[in-house]
Every structure is written in structure tokens, then in C-alpha cells.
Design an enzyme around this catalytic site. Sequence first.
Site, mmCIF file in Angstrom:
data_model
loop_
_atom_site.group_PDB
_atom_site.id
_atom_site.type_symbol
_atom_site.label_atom_id
_atom_site.label_comp_id
_atom_site.label_asym_id
_atom_site.label_seq_id
_atom_site.Cartn_x
_atom_site.Cartn_y
_atom_site.Cartn_z
ATOM 1 N N GLY A 49 79.563 -43.280 -18.694
ATOM 2 C CA GLY A 49 80.091 -44.074 -18.046
ATOM 3 C C GLY A 49 81.638 -43.714 -17.402
ATOM 4 N N GLN A 54 90.434 -43.621 -14.395
ATOM 5 C CA GLN A 54 90.325 -42.250 -15.157
ATOM 6 C C GLN A 54 90.314 -40.932 -14.187
ATOM 7 O OE1 GLN A 54 86.545 -43.865 -17.324
ATOM 8 N NE2 GLN A 54 87.537 -42.620 -18.886
ATOM 9 N N CYS A 100 85.672 -42.378 -25.239
ATOM 10 C CA CYS A 100 86.119 -42.326 -23.600
ATOM 11 C C CYS A 100 86.695 -41.163 -23.306
ATOM 12 C CB CYS A 100 87.230 -43.375 -23.809
ATOM 13 S SG CYS A 100 87.974 -43.570 -22.163
ATOM 14 N N LEU A 101 86.144 -40.903 -22.056
ATOM 15 C CA LEU A 101 86.730 -39.723 -21.262
ATOM 16 C C LEU A 101 88.006 -39.313 -21.408
ATOM 17 C CD1 LEU A 101 84.049 -39.470 -18.222
ATOM 18 C CD2 LEU A 101 84.074 -38.351 -20.795
ATOM 19 N N HIS A 142 82.989 -51.699 -21.088
ATOM 20 C CA HIS A 142 84.013 -50.783 -21.409
ATOM 21 C C HIS A 142 84.643 -50.244 -20.077
ATOM 22 C CE1 HIS A 142 85.196 -46.842 -23.480
ATOM 23 N NE2 HIS A 142 85.471 -46.593 -22.345
ATOM 24 N N GLU A 143 83.670 -49.985 -19.141
ATOM 25 C CA GLU A 143 84.212 -49.645 -17.850
ATOM 26 C C GLU A 143 85.161 -50.731 -17.139
ATOM 27 O OE1 GLU A 143 84.206 -46.632 -17.692
ATOM 28 O OE2 GLU A 143 82.549 -46.296 -19.136
ATOM 29 N N HIS A 146 88.496 -50.838 -18.066
ATOM 30 C CA HIS A 146 89.346 -49.899 -17.696
ATOM 31 C C HIS A 146 89.820 -50.382 -16.412
ATOM 32 C CE1 HIS A 146 88.962 -46.194 -19.803
ATOM 33 N NE2 HIS A 146 87.827 -46.249 -19.864
HETATM 34 NI NI NI Z 1 86.445 -45.053 -21.186
#
Ligand code: NI
Length: 187
Positions: A49, A54, A100-101, A142-143, A146
Site C-alpha cells: 500500500g 509518502q 511502512c515504506l 494504514h493508508e 497516512h
Molecule cells: Ni505506511
Amino acid sequence: MHEHNLLPLVLLPDIRLRKKAQKVTDINDDLIQTLKNMHHTMLTAKGIGIAAPQVADTRQIIVVDLQDREENPDSSRPLFFINPSITWKSDTYDEVEEGCLSIPQQLATVKRPVSIGLEYTDINGNAHTLEASGLFARCLQHEIDHLNGVLFIDHLSQLKRNVIARKSKTIKKELIKEDKNIIPIAT
Ligand code: NI
């Protein structure tokens, strides 16, 4: 223009990960290209995701692609979500390890509702609702976090959060030194 491009990632610590994204009012070519680029960037980084903040974009857009991580992947499942909003959450919770990226190399167990209801708009401007559970629901939560400036570490104890935040500073410096594809601005 290429069909898709790799976008540099915003890593913790960075104030842009803490800002609320803006509602999309115009679904144009740039928005669709950005979603494709986000998807490509996410797959390259081996994520499931990714959310606009991000990649330093301020719009309410996310991409979720579980690929083959579930036993019965539904290929008709949407990948691109514009203005996604959670309408309900189940009373049952589970705890699963997340990464998480924007917080590379660090994992922690996060407690979240097992199922959710979602409203979103697709790239053709059509409104949808869906119900999600399991990994799909977790990833959507989660997304969407963000888009509200919330990170998975915010769901942890302050002690665990501080440990990860501290390590993230070091990891980010190392990655910048190695010239990885990230945005080297921390404010
Ligand atoms: Ni993340």
C-alpha cells in the site's frame, strides 16, 4: 511520458508525513498518472500500500495492492482509491505486524479493527462503497491514516514509538548516504 515513473519517497522524520491531505475535486490526467506512479513505486519497494503524502503529494489518494499475499486474491479488487473514507469499523480487533515504506526496516504489531466499511471514488469519478476485512482492511486503514497525518507508530506505546522514531533518523541518514530514491528533506 513513460507509462509510470519511480517516485522518491518521503521518510520519517518529515513534517509532510504529518499533514492532512486535501480532498480531490478534479480527477485529471495528472492525478491518474500520479496513481500509476505510486503503484509502480510501491511495487518496486515491495510494499502492499502507499498513500500520497509518502511521495510528497497532498491529495487524498491511496493505492492498495495485496498482490499474492492472500490465498484467494481477487483480481477485480480496486487498486486506486480517491477520497477514501471509513464509514464503520468492526468491534473485533486483531494484532498484526506492520511496516511502512516511510519507516523502512522497522516493524511493529498494531491493533486494528478486523473489518471496515469504506466509501471512495474511482478514477472515472464514480462513487463506491465496499466492505473489507483481514489484510485488505488493515492495509486500507494504514493508508487512510497516512491521509490524516497518522503513522502506524502512533498506535504503539510511547516507549515503542520513541524507539522507532529514534532509529528512523539513523536509518534515513544511511539511506540518503547510499543515495536511495528518497527525498532528503527532514524538517
Ligand atoms: Ni505506511
